[in-house]
Design an enzyme around this catalytic site. Structure first.
Site, PDB file in Angstrom:
ATOM      1  N   ASP A  89       0.823  -1.210   0.000  1.00  0.00           N
ATOM      2  CA  ASP A  89       0.000   0.000   0.000  1.00  0.00           C
ATOM      3  C   ASP A  89       0.860   1.265   0.000  1.00  0.00           C
ATOM      4  O   ASP A  89       1.514   1.570   1.003  1.00  0.00           O
ATOM      5  CB  ASP A  89      -0.899  -0.036   1.237  1.00  0.00           C
ATOM      6  CG  ASP A  89      -1.757   1.195   1.386  1.00  0.00           C
ATOM      7  OD1 ASP A  89      -2.013   1.862   0.376  1.00  0.00           O
ATOM      8  OD2 ASP A  89      -2.180   1.475   2.524  1.00  0.00           O
ATOM      9  N   ASP A 272      -2.161   5.999  -5.053  1.00  0.00           N
ATOM     10  CA  ASP A 272      -2.396   5.074  -3.945  1.00  0.00           C
ATOM     11  C   ASP A 272      -2.764   3.680  -4.450  1.00  0.00           C
ATOM     12  O   ASP A 272      -3.877   3.452  -4.923  1.00  0.00           O
ATOM     13  CB  ASP A 272      -3.515   5.634  -3.072  1.00  0.00           C
ATOM     14  CG  ASP A 272      -3.763   4.809  -1.816  1.00  0.00           C
ATOM     15  OD1 ASP A 272      -3.046   3.813  -1.594  1.00  0.00           O
ATOM     16  OD2 ASP A 272      -4.667   5.169  -1.045  1.00  0.00           O
TER      17      ASP A 272
END
Length: 383
Positions: A89, A272
């Site tokens: 992430d 992201d």
């Protein structure tokens, strides 16, 4: 056939002629006789001292696509290794996994780390709390060896969850999260995983890259320490990081059919890998939805007629004077035969937050996260 072979060998041996052998002087003996051995050994030692050390290789970690919602890869923690599925992430900076100390429903349905089974585990008794868009965790901070493919990161800080809240975590196809954002947003006095890999000399370059595919198999990858050019077309276009917390960049504008529909004076966006959709402020996203004739359903989602998808315009993000089109085939998803949902989401908090360019955007563009130069590289993926 065996006997024929055996007899042939015997017959051949009877015909062999013995030739006397003369001993040949070794190179060392010849050089010693000529008083050249010392100089030769010095020259050899110098050449070895100046020989470049073998550099670490690029490490490629396969990722599995789960319903275009998130991409999951396998790591292990401890000695002997305990395996976990994690999201890599770029929207967070900490590593955590469930632990045996957790009794939340999310922990019951996932693998848990067992500290007593690891000979390299170090406890701190330090409480931690991490918040995410789809849930939260509380737990304890620990240290242990973390393995990503062939990389072994020694004494890496990570969280051991004691509680996990949110239905998304309970039914997730992953156990934990491995954050790849800047250390400025990591837990105080801890070093994120990628920073540890670089500091421990485990990767040849201070960067990592993502190729995210719509293929449900393990064709998606995150690569550490280098770039595989076979995953993208053309040249990488570099964008400076505007704020070294998340991987944040400046967007010049967002347009459709040549008309600016959002960010007329520029705006900020976070790249992201841990977010599945493209998320923006309420008013600009509503303007885009209006342009594609999307309508709201009773569930709060926006849909369009599937018959109209092919005629819908691209959403074009202009970043550092380069255009990045996102076609309707990417920002609309078909979940039923006659209903197509929008892959755009709205931030309704009322706060001035950056746009989030999640997997909807990243499936179109190979992305390099360059920590050495604080920049992001983008190029169209190879289909």
């Amino acid at each position: 056939m065996r006997w024929i072979g055996f007899l042939s060998l015997v017959a051949l041996s009877e015909c062999l002629v013995t030739v006397p052998l003369t001993k040949i002087k070794s190179m060392r003996e010849s050089l010693r006789e000529r008083d050249l051995l010392r100089d030769h050994l010095r020259q050899y030692a110098h050449s070895q001292a100046n020989k470049p050390l073998r550099q670490p290789r690029v490490t490629v970690q396969p990722l599995r696509n789960y319903l275009d919602m998130y991409y999951v890869g396998t790591i292990s923690i401890g000695t002997p290794p305990q395996k976990f599925k994690v999201i890599f992430d770029t929207g967070s900076a900490d590593l955590w996994v469930p632990s045996i100390y957790c009794s939340s429903p999310a922990c019951v349905t996932h693998k848990t780390f067992k500290p007593l089974r690891s000979s390299t585990f170090q406890d701190t008794n330090r409480p931690i709390r991490l918040l995410y868009g789809s849930g939260s965790m509380t737990g304890l901070l620990g240290y242990d060896d973390v393995r990503i493919r062939n990389l072994v990161c020694k004494s890496q800080a990570f969280g051991l969850s004691t509680t996990e809240s949110g239905i998304a975590l309970e039914f997730a196809a992953f156990d934990g999260i491995l954050g790849l954002a800047y250390p400025t947003i990591a837990l105080n006095d801890t070093t994120p995983v990628f920073d540890s890999l670089w500091k421990q000399g485990l990767v040849p370059e201070n960067l990592f890259a993502f190729y995210l595919s719509s293929n449900k198999r393990n064709s998606s990858v995150v690569m550490f320490g280098g770039v595989d050019h076979s995953y993208y077309r053309g040249e990488l276009q570099w964008v400076p990081v505007s704020e070294q917390e998340f991987w944040q960049v400046t967007v010049d504008s967002i347009s459709m059919n040549g008309t600016v529909v959002a960010c007329p004076d520029g705006c900020q966006a976070v790249v992201d890998t841990g977010t599945s959709l493209v998320i923006g402020p309420l008013s600009p996203v509503l303007n885009i939805l209006k342009n594609i004739n999307a309508y709201n359903t009773s569930t709060g989602e926006y849909v369009v007629s599937c018959d109209d998808v092919q005629s819908l315009p691209d959403i074009v993000f202009t970043i550092n004077n380069v255009t990045y089109p996102v076609p309707a085939s990417a920002y609309i998803r078909r979940e039923q035969t006659d209903i197509c949902f929008s892959n755009l989401d709205m931030d309704t908090s009322g706060r001035s937050r950056p746009w989030v360019l999640g997997d909807v955007f990243l499936r179109l563009y190979f992305t390099v996260f360059d920590r050495a130069n604080n920049r992001i590289g983008l190029a169209p993926v190879v289909a």
